[in-house]
Motif scaffolding. Structure first.
Motif, PDB file in Angstrom:
ATOM      1  N   PHE A  32       0.831  -1.205   0.000  1.00 21.24           N
ATOM      2  CA  PHE A  32       0.000   0.000   0.000  1.00 21.24           C
ATOM      3  C   PHE A  32       0.868   1.258   0.000  1.00 21.24           C
ATOM      4  O   PHE A  32       0.603   2.212  -0.746  1.00 21.24           O
ATOM      5  N   PHE A  33       1.899   1.257   0.840  1.00 23.60           N
ATOM      6  CA  PHE A  33       2.751   2.445   0.972  1.00 23.60           C
ATOM      7  C   PHE A  33       3.512   2.727  -0.325  1.00 23.60           C
ATOM      8  O   PHE A  33       3.481   3.858  -0.836  1.00 23.60           O
ATOM      9  N   ILE A  34       4.192   1.712  -0.867  1.00 22.10           N
ATOM     10  CA  ILE A  34       4.984   1.914  -2.083  1.00 22.10           C
ATOM     11  C   ILE A  34       4.083   2.220  -3.272  1.00 22.10           C
ATOM     12  O   ILE A  34       4.394   3.089  -4.096  1.00 22.10           O
ATOM     13  N   GLY A  35       2.945   1.514  -3.357  1.00 17.67           N
ATOM     14  CA  GLY A  35       2.006   1.777  -4.449  1.00 17.67           C
ATOM     15  C   GLY A  35       1.514   3.213  -4.436  1.00 17.67           C
ATOM     16  O   GLY A  35       1.465   3.875  -5.479  1.00 17.67           O
ATOM     17  N   PHE A  36       1.176   3.724  -3.241  1.00 19.23           N
ATOM     18  CA  PHE A  36       0.686   5.099  -3.149  1.00 19.23           C
ATOM     19  C   PHE A  36       1.790   6.106  -3.458  1.00 19.23           C
ATOM     20  O   PHE A  36       1.557   7.096  -4.156  1.00 19.23           O
ATOM     21  N   ARG A  37       2.999   5.858  -2.955  1.00 17.95           N
ATOM     22  CA  ARG A  37       4.107   6.775  -3.238  1.00 17.95           C
ATOM     23  C   ARG A  37       4.427   6.794  -4.732  1.00 17.95           C
ATOM     24  O   ARG A  37       4.768   7.848  -5.287  1.00 17.95           O
ATOM     25  N   TYR A  38       4.324   5.644  -5.361  1.00 15.64           N
ATOM     26  CA  TYR A  38       4.569   5.574  -6.808  1.00 15.64           C
ATOM     27  C   TYR A  38       3.491   6.346  -7.561  1.00 15.64           C
ATOM     28  O   TYR A  38       3.768   7.042  -8.543  1.00 15.64           O
ATOM     29  N   TYR A  39       2.240   6.253  -7.089  1.00 21.12           N
ATOM     30  CA  TYR A  39       1.150   7.021  -7.696  1.00 21.12           C
ATOM     31  C   TYR A  39       1.418   8.521  -7.576  1.00 21.12           C
ATOM     32  O   TYR A  39       1.244   9.273  -8.546  1.00 21.12           O
ATOM     33  N   VAL A  40       1.841   8.970  -6.391  1.00 19.73           N
ATOM     34  CA  VAL A  40       2.148  10.390  -6.179  1.00 19.73           C
ATOM     35  C   VAL A  40       3.268  10.832  -7.116  1.00 19.73           C
ATOM     36  O   VAL A  40       3.216  11.909  -7.717  1.00 19.73           O
ATOM     37  N   PHE A  41       4.289   9.984  -7.265  1.00 21.31           N
ATOM     38  CA  PHE A  41       5.413  10.270  -8.156  1.00 21.31           C
ATOM     39  C   PHE A  41       4.943  10.410  -9.604  1.00 21.31           C
ATOM     40  O   PHE A  41       5.318  11.371 -10.303  1.00 21.31           O
ATOM     41  N   LEU A  42       4.108   9.499 -10.065  1.00 20.83           N
ATOM     42  CA  LEU A  42       3.611   9.549 -11.442  1.00 20.83           C
ATOM     43  C   LEU A  42       2.708  10.752 -11.665  1.00 20.83           C
ATOM     44  O   LEU A  42       2.736  11.368 -12.738  1.00 20.83           O
ATOM     45  N   ARG A  43       1.915  11.090 -10.661  1.00 20.86           N
ATOM     46  CA  ARG A  43       0.998  12.224 -10.810  1.00 20.86           C
ATOM     47  C   ARG A  43       1.758  13.535 -10.938  1.00 20.86           C
ATOM     48  O   ARG A  43       1.356  14.430 -11.690  1.00 20.86           O
ATOM     49  N   LYS A  44       2.878  13.648 -10.224  1.00 20.74           N
ATOM     50  CA  LYS A  44       3.688  14.854 -10.322  1.00 20.74           C
ATOM     51  C   LYS A  44       4.333  14.984 -11.703  1.00 20.74           C
ATOM     52  O   LYS A  44       4.556  16.095 -12.183  1.00 20.74           O
ATOM     53  N   LYS A  45       4.636  13.848 -12.322  1.00 15.79           N
ATOM     54  CA  LYS A  45       5.293  13.861 -13.625  1.00 15.79           C
ATOM     55  C   LYS A  45       4.318  14.024 -14.790  1.00 15.79           C
ATOM     56  O   LYS A  45       4.732  14.322 -15.900  1.00 15.79           O
ATOM     57  N   SER A  46       3.031  13.809 -14.529  1.00 20.45           N
ATOM     58  CA  SER A  46       2.042  13.823 -15.606  1.00 20.45           C
ATOM     59  C   SER A  46       1.143  15.047 -15.506  1.00 20.45           C
ATOM     60  O   SER A  46       1.112  15.740 -14.492  1.00 20.45           O
ATOM     61  N   THR A  47       0.413  15.284 -16.569  1.00 23.82           N
ATOM     62  CA  THR A  47      -0.581  16.351 -16.592  1.00 23.82           C
ATOM     63  C   THR A  47      -1.937  15.718 -16.316  1.00 23.82           C
ATOM     64  O   THR A  47      -2.528  15.067 -17.181  1.00 23.82           O
ATOM     65  N   ASP A  48      -2.405  15.882 -15.104  1.00 23.92           N
ATOM     66  CA  ASP A  48      -3.664  15.266 -14.690  1.00 23.92           C
ATOM     67  C   ASP A  48      -4.818  16.187 -15.057  1.00 23.92           C
ATOM     68  O   ASP A  48      -4.902  17.325 -14.584  1.00 23.92           O
ATOM     69  N   VAL A  49      -5.738  15.684 -15.905  1.00 25.59           N
ATOM     70  CA  VAL A  49      -6.878  16.494 -16.334  1.00 25.59           C
ATOM     71  C   VAL A  49      -7.947  16.575 -15.252  1.00 25.59           C
ATOM     72  O   VAL A  49      -8.892  17.355 -15.365  1.00 25.59           O
ATOM     73  N   ILE A  50      -7.807  15.772 -14.204  1.00 30.72           N
ATOM     74  CA  ILE A  50      -8.772  15.773 -13.109  1.00 30.72           C
ATOM     75  C   ILE A  50      -8.252  16.652 -11.981  1.00 30.72           C
ATOM     76  O   ILE A  50      -7.085  16.561 -11.591  1.00 30.72           O
ATOM     77  N   SER A  51      -9.102  17.512 -11.459  1.00 32.52           N
ATOM     78  CA  SER A  51      -8.699  18.446 -10.405  1.00 32.52           C
ATOM     79  C   SER A  51      -8.328  17.697  -9.139  1.00 32.52           C
ATOM     80  O   SER A  51      -8.797  16.575  -8.904  1.00 32.52           O
ATOM     81  N   PRO A  52      -7.483  18.300  -8.272  1.00 30.58           N
ATOM     82  CA  PRO A  52      -7.084  17.638  -7.019  1.00 30.58           C
ATOM     83  C   PRO A  52      -8.265  17.229  -6.147  1.00 30.58           C
ATOM     84  O   PRO A  52      -8.258  16.149  -5.561  1.00 30.58           O
ATOM     85  N   ASN A  53      -9.278  18.097  -6.041  1.00 28.61           N
ATOM     86  CA  ASN A  53     -10.439  17.769  -5.209  1.00 28.61           C
ATOM     87  C   ASN A  53     -11.204  16.575  -5.758  1.00 28.61           C
ATOM     88  O   ASN A  53     -11.616  15.674  -5.015  1.00 28.61           O
ATOM     89  N   ASN A  54     -11.403  16.570  -7.085  1.00 29.00           N
ATOM     90  CA  ASN A  54     -12.105  15.446  -7.702  1.00 29.00           C
ATOM     91  C   ASN A  54     -11.283  14.167  -7.621  1.00 29.00           C
ATOM     92  O   ASN A  54     -11.827  13.078  -7.423  1.00 29.00           O
ATOM     93  N   ARG A  55      -9.969  14.292  -7.770  1.00 30.90           N
ATOM     94  CA  ARG A  55      -9.100  13.116  -7.669  1.00 30.90           C
ATOM     95  C   ARG A  55      -9.183  12.523  -6.262  1.00 30.90           C
ATOM     96  O   ARG A  55      -9.223  11.305  -6.096  1.00 30.90           O
ATOM     97  N   LEU A  56      -9.237  13.392  -5.239  1.00 28.98           N
ATOM     98  CA  LEU A  56      -9.365  12.921  -3.859  1.00 28.98           C
ATOM     99  C   LEU A  56     -10.697  12.202  -3.655  1.00 28.98           C
ATOM    100  O   LEU A  56     -10.747  11.147  -3.009  1.00 28.98           O
TER     101      LEU A  56
END
Length: 260
Positions: A32-56
């Motif tokens: 869970f920890f590594i998977g979530f950290r990897y997700y955070v890493f990928l999100r920072k590198k990508s252009t997310d079309v979904i707003s932070p509030n909606n993503r949460l």
């Protein structure tokens, strides 16, 4: 890592400073920890079309959906036996398949509530695969204490998982399959296949649920409905859910073969 996986005595429960470590539980939390950290890493590198509030909101929907269905599907793996168990046991009993499909339904419900139209799955795909790989290593180390072992076999892949019998190491089969799938999806991301947003997550779900449908035939399941386990029924539901994506993939492959 491969050497350690294959030659460790199962179940692997090392004693550190006089304390016996539950490696399955440790790797489950680590997944869970590594998977979530990897997700955070990928999100920072990508252009997310979904707003932070909606993503949460989507993540919260996924969590609650996964929590509910992972336990419900696990209960139906053998409802007669689980009815005899106490509530705490049933709450702790869970399956990744129910978690994945429950998370999917939770995400779709959350997106409807917040009126989010964009597909949200691709960003989660690789972190989920990585997390499952780590978790399955923990399942393997648990041996027969975790119901991810297979039937007895004389096949060359058979291993003693802790009961002196040669069994299919199903957890390792999944680790190998998911490692290759991780590499393939990474390569697809770098190619120009004109994929739609969300296709990578659908590819993961279709291939992984297809694998699990097949693997259930070599698990010592004790409860069946219409000749299938609860996991297999869930796999079929998932494949029906993604039938349009599957048909689109078949059409694409046929066109490519025709051009050859």
């Amino acid at each position: 890592m491969t050497y350690l996986l294959l030659f460790v005595s199962l179940p692997f429960e090392p004693i550190v400073f006089g304390v016996k470590l539950n490696m399955h539980l440790i790797l489950e939390y680590l997944a869970f920890f590594i998977g979530f950290r990897y997700y955070v890493f990928l999100r920072k590198k990508s252009t997310d079309v979904i707003s932070p509030n909606n993503r949460l909101s989507i993540i919260i929907g996924a969590i609650f959906g996964a929590l509910l269905l992972s336990r419900l599907v696990a209960f139906f793996e053998n409802p007669i036996a689980h009815i005899a168990q106490d509530l705490l046991y049933n709450l702790n009993n869970k399956t990744i398949m129910g978690g994945l499909f429950g998370g999917l339904l939770g995400v779709e419900l959350a997106k409807k509530v917040i009126s989010e139209k964009h597909s949200s799955g691709d960003l989660f795909t690789l972190p989920i695969i990585l997390g499952i790989i780590i978790g399955r290593i923990g399942c393997f180390w648990a041996g027969i204490k975790e119901f991810t072992y297979g039937k007895e076999t004389s096949f060359f892949t058979g291993m003693d998982l802790g009961d002196g019998l040669s069994r299919h190491p199903i957890a390792l089969y999944e680790v190998v399959f998911l490692t290759f799938l991780f590499i393939i999806i990474r390569r697809i991301q770098k190619t120009d296949l004109n994929l739609k947003n969300g296709d990578l997550f659908k590819l993961f779900m279709v291939t992984y649920f297809s694998l699990r449908f097949c693997i259930e035939f070599i698990k010592p399941n004790s409860f069946y409905f219409l000749g299938l386990s609860s996991i297999q029924i869930l796999c079929l539901i998932c494949l029906v859910y993604y039938h349009k994506f599957i048909l689109r993939g078949i059409t694409y492959v046929r066109k490519k073969l025709y051009l050859l």
